[in-house]
Write a protein that holds these residues in place. Sequence first.
Motif, PDB file in Angstrom:
ATOM      1  N   PHE A   1       0.859  -1.182   0.000  1.00  0.00           N
ATOM      2  CA  PHE A   1       0.000   0.000   0.000  1.00  0.00           C
ATOM      3  C   PHE A   1       0.898   1.236   0.000  1.00  0.00           C
ATOM      4  N   SER A   2       1.778   1.310  -0.956  1.00  0.00           N
ATOM      5  CA  SER A   2       2.741   2.390  -1.047  1.00  0.00           C
ATOM      6  C   SER A   2       3.146   2.556  -2.505  1.00  0.00           C
ATOM      7  N   GLU A   3       3.428   3.780  -2.894  1.00  0.00           N
ATOM      8  CA  GLU A   3       3.834   4.006  -4.278  1.00  0.00           C
ATOM      9  C   GLU A   3       5.122   3.264  -4.604  1.00  0.00           C
ATOM     10  N   GLU A   4       6.028   3.192  -3.614  1.00  0.00           N
ATOM     11  CA  GLU A   4       7.258   2.416  -3.770  1.00  0.00           C
ATOM     12  C   GLU A   4       7.525   1.659  -2.472  1.00  0.00           C
ATOM     13  N   THR A   5       8.244   0.552  -2.586  1.00  0.00           N
ATOM     14  CA  THR A   5       8.602  -0.232  -1.412  1.00  0.00           C
ATOM     15  C   THR A   5       9.946  -0.904  -1.653  1.00  0.00           C
ATOM     16  N   VAL A   6      10.547  -1.380  -0.566  1.00  0.00           N
ATOM     17  CA  VAL A   6      11.768  -2.179  -0.639  1.00  0.00           C
ATOM     18  C   VAL A   6      11.447  -3.555  -0.087  1.00  0.00           C
ATOM     19  N   VAL A   7      11.830  -4.603  -0.822  1.00  0.00           N
ATOM     20  CA  VAL A   7      11.527  -5.973  -0.413  1.00  0.00           C
ATOM     21  C   VAL A   7      12.769  -6.839  -0.594  1.00  0.00           C
TER      22      VAL A   7
ATOM     23  N   LEU B   1      -9.055 -14.479 -14.273  1.00  0.00           N
ATOM     24  CA  LEU B   1      -8.615 -13.517 -13.265  1.00  0.00           C
ATOM     25  C   LEU B   1      -9.229 -12.132 -13.473  1.00  0.00           C
ATOM     26  N   ASP B   2      -9.449 -11.733 -14.707  1.00  0.00           N
ATOM     27  CA  ASP B   2     -10.071 -10.428 -14.949  1.00  0.00           C
ATOM     28  C   ASP B   2     -11.429 -10.342 -14.250  1.00  0.00           C
ATOM     29  N   GLU B   3     -12.144 -11.463 -14.215  1.00  0.00           N
ATOM     30  CA  GLU B   3     -13.473 -11.493 -13.610  1.00  0.00           C
ATOM     31  C   GLU B   3     -13.435 -11.293 -12.099  1.00  0.00           C
ATOM     32  N   LEU B   4     -12.262 -11.447 -11.488  1.00  0.00           N
ATOM     33  CA  LEU B   4     -12.154 -11.357 -10.026  1.00  0.00           C
ATOM     34  C   LEU B   4     -11.951  -9.933  -9.538  1.00  0.00           C
ATOM     35  N   ILE B   5     -11.662  -9.022 -10.430  1.00  0.00           N
ATOM     36  CA  ILE B   5     -11.434  -7.628 -10.029  1.00  0.00           C
ATOM     37  C   ILE B   5     -12.768  -6.897  -9.991  1.00  0.00           C
ATOM     38  N   SER B   6     -13.219  -6.573  -8.788  1.00  0.00           N
ATOM     39  CA  SER B   6     -14.497  -5.885  -8.644  1.00  0.00           C
ATOM     40  C   SER B   6     -14.398  -4.433  -9.079  1.00  0.00           C
ATOM     41  N   ARG B   7     -13.278  -3.784  -8.710  1.00  0.00           N
ATOM     42  CA  ARG B   7     -13.071  -2.393  -9.112  1.00  0.00           C
ATOM     43  C   ARG B   7     -11.620  -2.011  -8.958  1.00  0.00           C
ATOM     44  N   GLU B   8     -11.207  -1.030  -9.744  1.00  0.00           N
ATOM     45  CA  GLU B   8      -9.865  -0.462  -9.634  1.00  0.00           C
ATOM     46  C   GLU B   8      -9.972   0.878  -8.921  1.00  0.00           C
ATOM     47  N   ILE B   9      -9.073   1.126  -7.967  1.00  0.00           N
ATOM     48  CA  ILE B   9      -9.166   2.310  -7.123  1.00  0.00           C
ATOM     49  C   ILE B   9      -7.803   2.993  -7.025  1.00  0.00           C
ATOM     50  N   LYS B  10      -7.786   4.153  -6.394  1.00  0.00           N
ATOM     51  CA  LYS B  10      -6.550   4.849  -6.069  1.00  0.00           C
ATOM     52  C   LYS B  10      -6.186   4.550  -4.619  1.00  0.00           C
ATOM     53  N   LEU B  11      -4.930   4.817  -4.256  1.00  0.00           N
ATOM     54  CA  LEU B  11      -4.473   4.568  -2.893  1.00  0.00           C
ATOM     55  C   LEU B  11      -5.354   5.275  -1.871  1.00  0.00           C
ATOM     56  N   GLU B  12      -5.800   6.474  -2.205  1.00  0.00           N
ATOM     57  CA  GLU B  12      -6.617   7.259  -1.267  1.00  0.00           C
ATOM     58  C   GLU B  12      -7.977   6.619  -0.997  1.00  0.00           C
ATOM     59  N   ASP B  13      -8.373   5.658  -1.827  1.00  0.00           N
ATOM     60  CA  ASP B  13      -9.678   5.004  -1.658  1.00  0.00           C
ATOM     61  C   ASP B  13      -9.598   3.708  -0.865  1.00  0.00           C
ATOM     62  N   VAL B  14      -8.428   3.418  -0.278  1.00  0.00           N
ATOM     63  CA  VAL B  14      -8.224   2.115   0.338  1.00  0.00           C
ATOM     64  C   VAL B  14      -9.170   1.869   1.510  1.00  0.00           C
ATOM     65  N   ASN B  15      -9.497   2.884   2.302  1.00  0.00           N
ATOM     66  CA  ASN B  15     -10.382   2.659   3.446  1.00  0.00           C
ATOM     67  C   ASN B  15     -11.803   2.320   3.003  1.00  0.00           C
TER      68      ASN B  15
ATOM     69  N   VAL C   1      -8.625  -3.397  -6.418  1.00  0.00           N
ATOM     70  CA  VAL C   1      -7.205  -3.355  -6.737  1.00  0.00           C
ATOM     71  C   VAL C   1      -6.774  -1.897  -6.844  1.00  0.00           C
ATOM     72  N   ILE C   2      -5.756  -1.542  -6.055  1.00  0.00           N
ATOM     73  CA  ILE C   2      -5.165  -0.207  -6.141  1.00  0.00           C
ATOM     74  C   ILE C   2      -4.277  -0.167  -7.378  1.00  0.00           C
ATOM     75  N   VAL C   3      -4.483   0.813  -8.236  1.00  0.00           N
ATOM     76  CA  VAL C   3      -3.647   0.985  -9.421  1.00  0.00           C
ATOM     77  C   VAL C   3      -2.849   2.271  -9.244  1.00  0.00           C
TER      78      VAL C   3
END
Length: 368
Positions: free
Chosen positions: A140-146, A336-350, A365-367
């Motif tokens: 849940f971040s624009e960038e991450t380190v893993v 798998l396409d059928e499993l995505i209910s909606r695409e959202i922005k990070l600000e919509d996560v709550n 799915v956050i895009v």
Amino acid sequence: MTKAAVYATLQQPLEIMELNLMDPQVGEVRIALGASGVCHSDLSVINGTLPIPPPAVLGHEGAGTVVAIGAGVTNVKVGDHVVISWVPQCGTCYTCSRDQGELCETGATASMFGTMLDYTSRFSMKDGTAVAQMSAAGTFSEETVVPAISCVKIPDDVPFQIAALIGCGVLTGFGAAVNTANIREGDNVVVVGAGGVGLNTIQGAKHKGAGKIIAVDMVDGKLETAASVGATHTINASNGDAIEQVMALTDGRGADVAFEVIGFPATIRQSFDMTRKGGETVIVGVPRLDQTMEFNPGMDFVIAEKTLKGCWYGGANVHRDVPMLISQYKNGSLKLDELISREIKLEDVNAAMDEMHGGHIARSVIVY
């Protein structure tokens, strides 16, 4: 700096804030996220089911592009598209060598504590306060380190939205049916819970050649989706006794294999009671860690010869299973396409968390 959704207080909404992000250290990579699924396990952190200490960047179902690598990284390079595994799988420890990469001794402890493999964090507040990251991922971040071992390279033509789902929900559900359970061709299978993971359990059961695949849920829309991905029968558990309805569909015996994909003791018991003598019940949903159950070992296990089995991350070897699932998606056998209910922005996560809590969607799915 990077924008992230931070779990700061138990039972409270995530906070969107700017965080510091360190450069990747030895054996690590920095990823610009392309997409991140909003998974029920993220909600389980907020409600206390999964104990990760705040503050923490949540999200563990992600995919993106490698933008920097640390010393010693050889499995990926800058510019590669990757799926992130939320259990770093080293491939060499005792459990990995026994084809139980989901239980990797190298990655499991760090994942539970919300740190990297050296037990330190890469995220921090502006004042320097360390911020944990869920499952050594923090998607849940624009960038991450893993950890580099968490990265599985994928073809550039696979959409990030699809790749993100493979990183958790697809691997967990599909793997439960293919890797963990012992489904034989023609078996009767029950899946209790038709959310994101349950839908992929249904697809895994279909892949294994199950006969009747019975989806059980209390939301008609989710049951309709279940039918579209392979369920041959659906049962709305709010309309009559679900156990009796399963028995009626299985000649009074019960299912050969039953999956519980919710994480409640009541539905675990229900799934077990839907299983025939000599059959197998697989627990995929994660109950609260303080919950217990009672069974009669003589009647339930010895005389009935039933098996009750746990499943973590679909028994997945990510380096083997991710390419296999992508291949199936490309040839059309895995939906798998059928499993995505909606695409959202990070600000919509709550808002996505609230919708998931209500049980009416498969995956947001956050895009990025």
